[in-house]
Design an enzyme around this catalytic site. Structure first.
Site: not given
Ligand code: NAP
Length: 260
Positions: A67, A71, A92, A132-133, A157
């Site tokens: 996570t 990823k 993941n 988000g991306a 962003r």
């Molecule tokens: N519910 C579930 O089953 C589940 C499963 C997986 C993940 N999640 C949750 O999903 C979330 C994202 O996880 P991920 O693995 O996708 O992380 P990741 O690959 O690091 O992606 C983070 C995303 O959030 C954006 N972001 C982070 N900080 C920001 C800010 N200050 N302002 C604007 N955009 C921001 C990033 O934008 P940039 O590209 O501009 O950096 C990117 O789009 C986490 O909270 C995680 O716990 C939940």
């Protein structure tokens, strides 16, 4: 009961205080009678490669669940990727094969869509905004299109990541309209926060709740806290809300099936 035969599934995250998957995963293993156990490991990004190489050398590691923020980097460390992981370049879950090679999968999106359906909210045909991306958002975008969303706007962003993801997916789903755009949520039936915003006190909201259409569905991937500031604001606005926990509740079975 953990024994000498139990296979280990580390969950790699940084930080790892927010994770909610281990108790759900371990309960699902128990329900299915699968002898595996998950424990979270807090791994800094600069230590990911070294940690994965060490875990790869451990005989009773079945695989890893991955996570934030690993990823994308993990996908590059896999020997092969299957399904959505191959298309979106993020994974993941990683299975360690008998010969030690790593097979990466991406089940976030399938879990998200299964969660929506489980709550009676089939996404097919809904005009959708995904903010988000990153890793989770990429998987969600792919699964939403596969589930019949025909009009998807991706806002991020770092806009170049949204543009790249939209291009990739538009090529793969030629009958859908997939574009990168702004995070203004008016005019959408389904608005999804696929970013990490909402995890930490003081985070800005991913969209302006005053622009949400009343009656639209506002869904989260963030599961800690259970009610994010976005969900609280969306509920006050008269939207239907869908929590991040639904995504992992529906995904644990897929994760166990991939690893067992
Ligand atoms: N519910 C579930 O089953 C589940 C499963 C997986 C993940 N999640 C949750 O999903 C979330 C994202 O996880 P991920 O693995 O996708 O992380 P990741 O690959 O690091 O992606 C983070 C995303 O959030 C954006 N972001 C982070 N900080 C920001 C800010 N200050 N302002 C604007 N955009 C921001 C990033 O934008 P940039 O590209 O501009 O950096 C990117 O789009 C986490 O909270 C995680 O716990 C939940």
């Amino acid at each position: 009961m953990i024994s000498g035969k139990t296979r280990f599934v580390p969950l790699l995250a940084h930080p790892c205080r927010h994770v909610r998957t281990p108790p759900l995963f371990n309960a699902e293993c128990e329900r299915q009678g699968v002898d595996m156990v998950m424990v979270p490991l807090d791994v800094r990004p600069d230590m990911l490669e070294q940690t994965v190489a060490s875990l790869q050398a451990v005989e009773n590691v079945a695989g890893m669940v991955i996570t934030i923020p690993h990823k994308g980097s993990m996908a590059a460390l896999c020997d092969r990727k299957v399904g959505a992981a191959e298309l979106v370049g993020a994974c993941n879950v990683v299975r360690k094969e008998a010969d030690g090679r790593l097979t990466g999968g991406m089940l976030d999106g399938e879990g998200f869509v299964a969660g929506l359906r489980h709550e009676g909210r089939d996404p097919a045909g809904r005009r959708t905004l995904l903010v988000g991306a990153g890793g989770a958002a990429s998987g969600v975008a792919h699964a939403l299109l596969q589930a019949g969303v025909a009009d998807l706007t991706i806002a991020n962003r770092s806009s170049e990541k949204a543009e790249y993801l939209a291009r990739q997916l538009a090529g793969f789903f030629p009958h859908a309209r997939v574009v990168a755009g702004s995070a203004h949520p008016g005019g959408y039936d389904l608005v999804v926060n696929g970013t990490a915003l909402g995890m930490h006190d003081g985070d800005p909201l991913p969209v302006n709740p005053l622009e949400l259409d009343e009656g639209s569905v506002v869904a989260e991937v963030v599961m800690q806290p259970d009610m994010t500031p976005l969900l609280i604001a969306a509920e006050a606005r008269g939207c239907h809300i869908h929590k991040g926990i639904h995504m992992i509740e529906q995904q644990v079975q897929l994760l166990v099936d991939f690893l067992k």
